[in-house]
Motif scaffolding. Structure first.
Motif, mmCIF file in Angstrom:
data_model
loop_
_atom_site.group_PDB
_atom_site.id
_atom_site.type_symbol
_atom_site.label_atom_id
_atom_site.label_comp_id
_atom_site.label_asym_id
_atom_site.label_seq_id
_atom_site.Cartn_x
_atom_site.Cartn_y
_atom_site.Cartn_z
ATOM 1 N N ILE A 79 0.749 -1.189 -0.025
ATOM 2 C CA ILE A 79 0.117 0.249 -0.047
ATOM 3 C C ILE A 79 0.759 1.149 0.032
ATOM 4 O O ILE A 79 0.666 2.494 -0.770
ATOM 5 N N GLU A 80 1.943 1.250 0.630
ATOM 6 C CA GLU A 80 2.700 2.408 0.728
ATOM 7 C C GLU A 80 3.336 2.671 -0.688
ATOM 8 O O GLU A 80 3.577 3.711 -1.126
ATOM 9 N N ARG A 81 3.774 1.427 -1.311
ATOM 10 C CA ARG A 81 4.380 1.572 -2.688
ATOM 11 C C ARG A 81 3.144 2.137 -3.582
ATOM 12 O O ARG A 81 3.329 2.772 -4.548
ATOM 13 N N LEU A 82 1.944 1.455 -3.386
ATOM 14 C CA LEU A 82 0.745 2.160 -4.101
ATOM 15 C C LEU A 82 0.729 3.590 -4.420
ATOM 16 O O LEU A 82 0.587 4.066 -5.191
ATOM 17 N N ALA A 83 0.947 4.201 -3.039
ATOM 18 C CA ALA A 83 0.898 5.622 -2.877
ATOM 19 C C ALA A 83 1.841 6.227 -3.608
ATOM 20 O O ALA A 83 1.793 7.335 -4.404
ATOM 21 N N ARG A 84 3.053 5.741 -3.713
ATOM 22 C CA ARG A 84 4.388 6.336 -4.263
ATOM 23 C C ARG A 84 3.981 6.389 -5.748
ATOM 24 O O ARG A 84 4.367 7.037 -6.300
ATOM 25 N N ASP A 85 3.714 5.147 -6.398
ATOM 26 C CA ASP A 85 3.473 4.805 -7.793
ATOM 27 C C ASP A 85 2.316 5.769 -8.301
ATOM 28 O O ASP A 85 2.480 6.337 -9.435
ATOM 29 N N LEU A 86 1.205 5.892 -7.463
ATOM 30 C CA LEU A 86 0.170 6.911 -8.187
ATOM 31 C C LEU A 86 0.546 8.279 -8.143
ATOM 32 O O LEU A 86 0.249 9.095 -9.024
ATOM 33 N N ALA A 87 1.415 8.611 -7.323
ATOM 34 C CA ALA A 87 1.908 9.992 -7.086
ATOM 35 C C ALA A 87 2.787 10.476 -8.132
ATOM 36 O O ALA A 87 2.844 11.265 -8.839
ATOM 37 N N ALA A 88 3.868 9.282 -8.365
ATOM 38 C CA ALA A 88 4.777 9.363 -9.618
ATOM 39 C C ALA A 88 3.867 9.497 -10.994
ATOM 40 O O ALA A 88 4.413 10.334 -11.795
ATOM 41 N N GLN A 89 2.609 8.979 -11.117
ATOM 42 C CA GLN A 89 1.785 8.769 -12.136
ATOM 43 C C GLN A 89 1.125 10.120 -12.603
ATOM 44 O O GLN A 89 0.548 10.282 -13.397
ATOM 45 N N GLY A 90 1.303 11.034 -11.395
ATOM 46 C CA GLY A 90 0.314 12.088 -11.231
ATOM 47 C C GLY A 90 -1.222 11.902 -11.445
ATOM 48 O O GLY A 90 -1.897 12.845 -11.761
ATOM 49 N N ARG A 91 -1.605 10.751 -10.913
ATOM 50 C CA ARG A 91 -3.114 10.500 -10.958
ATOM 51 C C ARG A 91 -3.955 11.229 -9.983
ATOM 52 O O ARG A 91 -3.423 11.223 -8.624
#
Length: 279
Positions: A79-91
């Motif tokens: 879940i921590e990684r999901l937050a970082r990935d979504l932020a990186a994608q600019g969603r």
């Protein structure tokens, strides 16, 4: 260890459906969203994701606008990684919902201000009991002739629950009427309350919504129709019947326990502010 993202509901179903069905109680909402998404067109901007670790699916998430990011049971580090990935994608993301600790883990990793939270408890029917006292009236399955009334009650339910997104609930109500998922409690042929239960998935059904117009409240109609639709779900093949209750409403929690529901787990819906929020 990685998240895979897709906008293809079929690919998501192929990847995660069997995994979600391993725990149909805790994954009740993701399973229901998957089922509804497979029935018809998916909203623009929707995306789906699954977590793979050591070659095995171990987590899932989805976002079907205008609803929050939905978390299935997953490891906290995923879940921590999901937050970082979504932020990186600019969603864009305004809110998240899921098992309480996971929603809080995501919120902490997302790093944006929390501007609202709803905490809910998931209940499972254990041994049903009739409301005491039993109200007058009787249940019936809602049909096409009830469409206008049920649509209006859906709108009122959403406003009362603070989840009104302004969208027309008619397509959803039509679909649920077509699957005989809604029941009305009536007194002398007058509808006074509504409850729905999803068609069983992996022998699991979830009760929602439960709504009584204000003018008819205080007579036990909501408890009676909730129990009636729960019994219908069992008759339709469900072995687990679940429902959510807002922990800010102690009376509804007591009512559900009085008719036989017992706690399973707590969930949270968290809203964010600042730059990642959408209108």
């Amino acid at each position: 260890m990685t998240w895979t993202f897709t906008e293809d509901i079929g690919a998501y179903a192929d990847a995660v459906e069997a995994w979600l069905r391993r725990d149909p109680a805790l994954n009740t909402v993701p399973l229901t969203v998957l089922d509804h998404s497979l029935r018809g067109p998916v909203a623009d901007g929707a995306f789906f994701a699954w977590w793979t670790e050591d070659g095995e699916v171990g987590g899932a998430a989805s976002r079907v606008p205008p609803y929050p990011l939905l978390l299935a049971k997953s490891p906290p580090h995923a879940i921590e990684r999901l937050a970082r990935d979504l932020a990186a994608q600019g969603r864009p993301l305004a809110s998240v919902v899921g098992p309480g600790t996971l929603a809080q883990t995501f919120a902490a990793a997302w790093g944006q201000p929390e501007i609202g939270r709803v905490d809910e408890r998931l209940y499972r029917l254990s041994a049903y009991a009739r409301p005491d006292p039993q109200p007058s009236g009787e249940p019936r399955v809602a049909g096409a002739a009830d469409l206008d009334l049920v649509v209006e009650w859906y709108r009122r339910f959403r406003r009362d629950a603070g989840v009104d997104d302004g969208r027309d609930p008619t397509p959803l109500v039509e679909d649920r009427l077509g699957h005989a998922e809604l029941m009305i409690w009536q007194v002398r042929d007058r509808p006074v309350a509504l409850a729905g239960a999803s068609s069983p998935i992996e022998k699991m059904s979830r009760v929602a919504p439960v709504y009584t117009p204000e003018v008819h409240r205080g007579h036990g109609y909501g408890a009676a129709v909730a129990l009636a639709v729960s019994r219908k779900a069992l008759a339709d093949g469900a072995e687990q019947v679940l429902l959510f209750a807002d922990l800010a409403g102690p009376r509804s929690n007591m009512v559900y326990q009085a008719i036989g529901y017992r706690p399973v787990a707590d969930f949270s819906r968290i809203r964010f502010g600042a730059r990642h929020a959408v209108p």
